[in-house]
Design a protein around this motif. Structure first.
Motif, PDB file in Angstrom:
ATOM      1  N   ALA A 135       0.817  -1.226   0.000  1.00  0.00           N
ATOM      2  CA  ALA A 135       0.000   0.000   0.000  1.00  0.00           C
ATOM      3  C   ALA A 135       0.846   1.270   0.000  1.00  0.00           C
ATOM      4  CB  ALA A 135      -0.964  -0.007   1.181  1.00  0.00           C
ATOM      5  N   PRO A 136       1.512   1.571  -1.103  1.00  0.00           N
ATOM      6  CA  PRO A 136       2.400   2.735  -1.128  1.00  0.00           C
ATOM      7  C   PRO A 136       1.648   4.053  -1.239  1.00  0.00           C
ATOM      8  CG  PRO A 136       2.319   1.759  -3.286  1.00  0.00           C
ATOM      9  CD  PRO A 136       1.502   0.875  -2.381  1.00  0.00           C
ATOM     10  N   ILE A 137       2.216   5.068  -0.620  1.00  0.00           N
ATOM     11  CA  ILE A 137       1.779   6.457  -0.812  1.00  0.00           C
ATOM     12  C   ILE A 137       3.010   7.198  -1.314  1.00  0.00           C
ATOM     13  CG2 ILE A 137       0.947   8.545   0.278  1.00  0.00           C
ATOM     14  CD1 ILE A 137      -0.640   6.816   2.181  1.00  0.00           C
ATOM     15  N   ILE A 138       2.938   7.654  -2.559  1.00  0.00           N
ATOM     16  CA  ILE A 138       4.092   8.246  -3.232  1.00  0.00           C
ATOM     17  C   ILE A 138       4.010   9.767  -3.139  1.00  0.00           C
ATOM     18  CG2 ILE A 138       5.323   8.382  -5.428  1.00  0.00           C
ATOM     19  CD1 ILE A 138       5.263   5.531  -4.826  1.00  0.00           C
ATOM     20  N   TYR A 139       5.141  10.394  -2.887  1.00  0.00           N
ATOM     21  CA  TYR A 139       5.263  11.855  -2.946  1.00  0.00           C
ATOM     22  C   TYR A 139       5.924  12.206  -4.272  1.00  0.00           C
ATOM     23  CZ  TYR A 139       4.226  12.087   2.031  1.00  0.00           C
ATOM     24  OH  TYR A 139       3.628  11.992   3.248  1.00  0.00           O
ATOM     25  N   VAL A 166       8.891  15.017  -4.454  1.00  0.00           N
ATOM     26  CA  VAL A 166      10.213  14.797  -3.873  1.00  0.00           C
ATOM     27  C   VAL A 166      10.814  13.455  -4.267  1.00  0.00           C
ATOM     28  CG1 VAL A 166       9.834  16.315  -1.913  1.00  0.00           C
ATOM     29  CG2 VAL A 166       9.236  13.921  -1.707  1.00  0.00           C
ATOM     30  N   GLY A 167      10.081  12.646  -5.018  1.00  0.00           N
ATOM     31  CA  GLY A 167      10.609  11.370  -5.476  1.00  0.00           C
ATOM     32  C   GLY A 167      10.739  10.333  -4.385  1.00  0.00           C
ATOM     33  N   GLY A 168       9.873  10.360  -3.421  1.00  0.00           N
ATOM     34  CA  GLY A 168       9.927   9.387  -2.337  1.00  0.00           C
ATOM     35  C   GLY A 168       8.537   8.962  -1.946  1.00  0.00           C
ATOM     36  N   GLY A 169       8.430   8.310  -0.816  1.00  0.00           N
ATOM     37  CA  GLY A 169       7.133   7.886  -0.346  1.00  0.00           C
ATOM     38  C   GLY A 169       7.251   7.031   0.896  1.00  0.00           C
ATOM     39  N   PHE A 170       6.128   6.532   1.328  1.00  0.00           N
ATOM     40  CA  PHE A 170       6.089   5.599   2.448  1.00  0.00           C
ATOM     41  C   PHE A 170       4.946   4.638   2.199  1.00  0.00           C
ATOM     42  CE2 PHE A 170       3.166   8.901   3.631  1.00  0.00           C
ATOM     43  CZ  PHE A 170       2.150   8.254   4.306  1.00  0.00           C
ATOM     44  N   CYS A 171       4.866   3.605   2.991  1.00  0.00           N
ATOM     45  CA  CYS A 171       3.782   2.659   2.792  1.00  0.00           C
ATOM     46  C   CYS A 171       3.046   2.432   4.102  1.00  0.00           C
ATOM     47  CB  CYS A 171       4.291   1.351   2.203  1.00  0.00           C
ATOM     48  SG  CYS A 171       5.248   0.332   3.294  1.00  0.00           S
ATOM     49  N   THR A 172       1.811   1.980   3.961  1.00  0.00           N
ATOM     50  CA  THR A 172       0.960   1.752   5.118  1.00  0.00           C
ATOM     51  C   THR A 172       0.490   0.309   5.196  1.00  0.00           C
ATOM     52  OG1 THR A 172      -0.961   2.419   3.836  1.00  0.00           O
ATOM     53  CG2 THR A 172       0.128   4.124   5.130  1.00  0.00           C
ATOM     54  N   GLY A 173       1.096  -0.563   4.402  1.00  0.00           N
ATOM     55  CA  GLY A 173       0.669  -1.949   4.367  1.00  0.00           C
ATOM     56  C   GLY A 173       1.225  -2.777   5.507  1.00  0.00           C
ATOM     57  N   ALA A 206       5.307  -4.430   9.717  1.00  0.00           N
ATOM     58  CA  ALA A 206       6.223  -5.456  10.219  1.00  0.00           C
ATOM     59  C   ALA A 206       7.677  -5.007  10.201  1.00  0.00           C
ATOM     60  CB  ALA A 206       6.077  -6.738   9.404  1.00  0.00           C
ATOM     61  N   GLY A 207       7.970  -3.849   9.568  1.00  0.00           N
ATOM     62  CA  GLY A 207       9.321  -3.313   9.599  1.00  0.00           C
ATOM     63  C   GLY A 207      10.095  -3.386   8.295  1.00  0.00           C
ATOM     64  N   VAL A 208       9.471  -3.851   7.219  1.00  0.00           N
ATOM     65  CA  VAL A 208      10.154  -3.899   5.926  1.00  0.00           C
ATOM     66  C   VAL A 208      10.242  -2.477   5.380  1.00  0.00           C
ATOM     67  CG1 VAL A 208      10.027  -4.782   3.558  1.00  0.00           C
ATOM     68  CG2 VAL A 208       9.345  -6.222   5.476  1.00  0.00           C
ATOM     69  N   LYS A 209      11.425  -2.079   4.935  1.00  0.00           N
ATOM     70  CA  LYS A 209      11.616  -0.719   4.439  1.00  0.00           C
ATOM     71  C   LYS A 209      10.893  -0.515   3.109  1.00  0.00           C
ATOM     72  CE  LYS A 209      16.000  -0.151   6.695  1.00  0.00           C
ATOM     73  NZ  LYS A 209      16.090   1.011   7.479  1.00  0.00           N
ATOM     74  N   PHE A 210      10.577   0.742   2.812  1.00  0.00           N
ATOM     75  CA  PHE A 210       9.792   1.107   1.626  1.00  0.00           C
ATOM     76  C   PHE A 210      10.436   0.578   0.350  1.00  0.00           C
ATOM     77  CE2 PHE A 210       8.920   4.043  -1.869  1.00  0.00           C
ATOM     78  CZ  PHE A 210       7.529   4.024  -1.879  1.00  0.00           C
ATOM     79  N   HIS A 211      11.735   0.754   0.183  1.00  0.00           N
ATOM     80  CA  HIS A 211      12.396   0.381  -1.052  1.00  0.00           C
ATOM     81  C   HIS A 211      12.363  -1.139  -1.270  1.00  0.00           C
ATOM     82  CE1 HIS A 211      13.626   4.455  -1.630  1.00  0.00           C
ATOM     83  NE2 HIS A 211      14.185   4.489  -0.450  1.00  0.00           N
ATOM     84  N   TYR A 212      12.499  -1.915  -0.197  1.00  0.00           N
ATOM     85  CA  TYR A 212      12.434  -3.361  -0.320  1.00  0.00           C
ATOM     86  C   TYR A 212      11.031  -3.820  -0.702  1.00  0.00           C
ATOM     87  CZ  TYR A 212      16.961  -3.254   2.009  1.00  0.00           C
ATOM     88  OH  TYR A 212      18.253  -2.991   2.332  1.00  0.00           O
TER      89      TYR A 212
END
Length: 111
Positions: A82-86, A89-96, A101-107
């Motif tokens: 469940a990504p939320i992209i900015y 700024v070319g980045g984002g975070f996820c809410t899934g 569980a601690g997996v980083k966004f890029h992975y």
């Protein structure tokens, strides 16, 4: 924290920030669509596997393959990641669930 992201905020919202209500709406939307599509995909896989005797074996295998891939894609991007992209700024975070569980966004994005 005391941060107010609404219109009555004393702090100016930067153009790269998303409103807190929008983030909540996107999160709920992703989970709702993911749950609904996962249920429908599971029903479709069952129907293809058990009730499609009029299809040839090759066509049934092809349709099952496509449906399983669609299920995995929907489940990953709507429930696990469940990504939320900015875009600014070319980045984002996820809410899934993977991010909880601690997996980083890029992975999660690579998966």
């Amino acid at each position: 924290f005391g941060l107010n992201f609404g219109m009555s905020s004393n702090r100016t919202q930067l153009p790269t920030e998303l409103d807190e209500n929008l983030e909540h709406f996107v999160t709920i939307s992703f989970f709702s669509v993911g749950c609904l599509s996962s249920v429908l995909s599971a029903i479709t896989v069952y129907l293809l596997a058990k009730k499609s005797s009029f299809l040839t074996k090759d066509i049934r295998i092809l349709l099952l393959n496509v449906q399983v891939q669609a299920f995995l894609n929907n489940f990953h991007f709507c429930i696990l990641f469940a990504p939320i992209i900015y875009p600014f700024v070319g980045g984002g975070f996820c809410t899934g669930l993977l991010c909880v569980a601690g997996v980083k966004f890029h992975y999660g994005f690579v998966i």
